[in-house]
Write a protein that holds these residues in place. Structure first.
Motif, PDB file in Angstrom:
ATOM      1  N   LEU A 188       0.667  -1.199  -0.033  1.00 43.77           N
ATOM      2  CA  LEU A 188       0.026   0.106  -0.154  1.00 43.77           C
ATOM      3  C   LEU A 188       0.701   1.269  -0.012  1.00 43.77           C
ATOM      4  CD1 LEU A 188      -2.575   1.567   0.192  1.00 43.77           C
ATOM      5  CD2 LEU A 188      -2.364   1.427   2.682  1.00 43.77           C
ATOM      6  N   MET A 189       1.932   1.253   0.880  1.00 44.14           N
ATOM      7  CA  MET A 189       2.671   2.531   1.019  1.00 44.14           C
ATOM      8  C   MET A 189       3.590   2.559  -0.196  1.00 44.14           C
ATOM      9  SD  MET A 189       3.928   2.650   4.981  1.00 44.14           S
ATOM     10  CE  MET A 189       4.392   1.168   5.203  1.00 44.14           C
ATOM     11  N   THR A 190       3.943   1.860  -0.878  1.00 46.95           N
ATOM     12  CA  THR A 190       4.654   1.816  -2.206  1.00 46.95           C
ATOM     13  C   THR A 190       3.756   2.366  -3.251  1.00 46.95           C
ATOM     14  OG1 THR A 190       5.965  -0.280  -1.460  1.00 46.95           O
ATOM     15  CG2 THR A 190       6.313   0.490  -3.908  1.00 46.95           C
ATOM     16  N   VAL A 191       2.474   1.898  -3.369  1.00 48.05           N
ATOM     17  CA  VAL A 191       1.582   2.545  -4.186  1.00 48.05           C
ATOM     18  C   VAL A 191       1.312   3.693  -4.139  1.00 48.05           C
ATOM     19  CG1 VAL A 191      -0.725   2.219  -5.118  1.00 48.05           C
ATOM     20  CG2 VAL A 191       0.410  -0.021  -4.955  1.00 48.05           C
ATOM     21  N   LEU A 192       1.074   4.137  -2.819  1.00 47.01           N
ATOM     22  CA  LEU A 192       0.665   5.511  -2.507  1.00 47.01           C
ATOM     23  C   LEU A 192       1.916   6.437  -3.113  1.00 47.01           C
ATOM     24  CD1 LEU A 192      -0.933   5.115   0.761  1.00 47.01           C
ATOM     25  CD2 LEU A 192      -1.947   5.814  -1.323  1.00 47.01           C
ATOM     26  N   GLU A 193       3.165   5.935  -2.508  1.00 48.90           N
ATOM     27  CA  GLU A 193       4.578   6.744  -2.760  1.00 48.90           C
ATOM     28  C   GLU A 193       4.488   6.817  -4.301  1.00 48.90           C
ATOM     29  OE1 GLU A 193       7.021   5.732   1.190  1.00 48.90           O
ATOM     30  OE2 GLU A 193       7.308   4.546  -0.566  1.00 48.90           O
ATOM     31  N   ALA A 194       4.167   5.777  -5.152  1.00 47.67           N
ATOM     32  CA  ALA A 194       4.354   5.870  -6.605  1.00 47.67           C
ATOM     33  C   ALA A 194       3.286   6.697  -7.044  1.00 47.67           C
ATOM     34  CB  ALA A 194       4.269   4.403  -7.258  1.00 47.67           C
ATOM     35  N   MET A 195       2.176   6.705  -6.580  1.00 46.60           N
ATOM     36  CA  MET A 195       1.102   7.729  -7.032  1.00 46.60           C
ATOM     37  C   MET A 195       1.624   9.118  -6.871  1.00 46.60           C
ATOM     38  SD  MET A 195      -2.230   6.024  -5.418  1.00 46.60           S
ATOM     39  CE  MET A 195      -3.537   7.335  -6.143  1.00 46.60           C
TER      40      MET A 195
END
Ligand code: UD1
Length: 342
Positions: free
Chosen positions: A107-114
């Motif tokens: 989740l955090m990786t997806v949010l950071e990528a977003m």
């Protein structure tokens, strides 16, 4: 006009694949990402067959930032629906770190990528498990969350908090958490459905496998609950109805119709059904027998929960439409398809 493009993480999974279909049907471009750790490529093929669209698929682990960056660079996403996560309650008790690592890191990786790629809309796959056993039913969105009874449930609560805090810190960012009740059934085409590995934990796959002769007997966990027939009560939501809730959630963010930049909604039917009622309904609709016996309560199970869905109805304009009969027929058609039963 260029179509909105949605990244569906965990799109080869049960709910992800059905959502990919409904997104394409609603006119979105879709890209599926999945690490296939608990899903099969056949689900992506099913999505392509149903929609007639060659939906792109990337085998990527959402904890892998470099790989995600490549996907974000290749496509121009407007929104993300983040399903990719481990989901077995019992396994999470045995392997808590695997659950915290995978579900929260991804989740955090997806949010950071977003944030890095300027993508500002996310729908998150949450669960009614955040309510525990509510004191009053039905559960509304104001029903207090209760301490999680499993690491899996805790990852859903922590994930909601991470998303809420991210949304608050970034005013242009929009997030909707959908709190699913009990998703069941399959696509009416019987080309996609639930693919449990090993012995199913969830009720409906166990019922369909018992009806198919793969399992000998369904254990009904508890007949001494304080419910009309003593078995536990849940709100069983058709997976296609559930998939459509994601489409309206994405549209709400794209059209900037939200009341706040972090929102959460119950996604259920609004009706509770007991385990025994569900078994009987399945037998009646499909004309098959489901051997079952009463067994002790399952540790960690709650007695009863069902959703108040009025907020989703009012704000999203969404409500469940498929009948229990259609849903249970689709679950059986899918099991027969898998087993080659005619
Ligand atoms: C669980 C999780 C939920 C998760 C969902 C889907 C909790 C408390 N619940 O819901 O968060 O989203 O799975 O993965 O974390 N039953 C039987 N015999 C069986 C299997 C189930 O009687 O062989 C009964 C259970 O006791 C329960 C009902 O059927 O009363 C539904 O069980 P299940 O499908 O496992 O879902 P939940 O436990 O409600």
């Amino acid at each position: 006009m260029k179509k909105e493009c949605v990244l569906v993480t965990g799109g080869a999974g049960y709910i992800g694949s059905h959502t990919a279909v409904e997104l394409v049907n609603a006119g979105f471009d879709v890209v599926i990402v999945d690490d296939l750790s608990n899903a099969e490529l056949s689900a992506v093929e099913g999505v392509r067959k149903i929609t007639g669209v060659d939906v792109p698929f990337e085998q990527v682990d959402c904890c892998d930032r470099a790989a995600l960056d490549r996907v974000f660079a290749r496509y121009k996403f407007n929104s993300i629906i983040h399903f990719a996560a481990f989901k077995a309650v019992g396994e999470s008790v045995v392997k808590p770190l695997a659950y915290y690592r995978n579900n929260l890191d991804s989740l955090m990786t997806v949010l950071e990528a977003m944030l890095a790629h300027g993508v500002s809309n996310i729908v998150f796959s949450s669960s009614a498990t955040v309510y525990g056993q509510p004191e009053a039913l039905p559960a509304t969105e104001s029903t207090p969350r209760q301490p999680a009874t499993s690491p899996y449930g805790n990852t859903k609560q922590i994930a909601e908090d991470i998303i809420r805090d991210t949304a608050h810190a970034h005013p242009g960012f929009n997030a909707i958490a959908l709190r699913y009740f009990n998703p069941i059934g399959a696509h009416p085409s019987a080309l996609i459905g639930e693919l449990p590995k090993g012995v199913p934990n969830n009720l409906v796959p166990f019922i369909t496998q018992t009806a198919a002769g793969v399992r000998e007997c369904l254990s009904v966990f508890g007949d001494d609950y304080n419910t009309p027939d003593g078995s536990a009560v849940r709100d069983y939501i058709d997976v296609v109805d559930l998939a459509k809730a994601h489409v309206v959630a994405v549209s709400r963010m794209v059209e900037r119709k939200g009341k706040a930049n972090y929102e959460f909604f119950n996604i259920g039917t609004g009706h509770g059904l007991s385990v025994l009622e569900l078994v009987r309904a399945f037998e009646k609709v499909n004309g098959v027998k489901v051997n079952h016996r009463i067994a002790p309560r399952r540790t960690g199970d709650i007695e009863a929960i069902w959703a108040d869905t009025s907020l989703a109805e009012r704000e999203l304009g969404w409500k469940a439409t498929r009948s229990l009969e259609e849903t249970l027929a689709s679950a059986w058609a899918w099991e027969k398809h898998l087993r080659g039963i005619r």
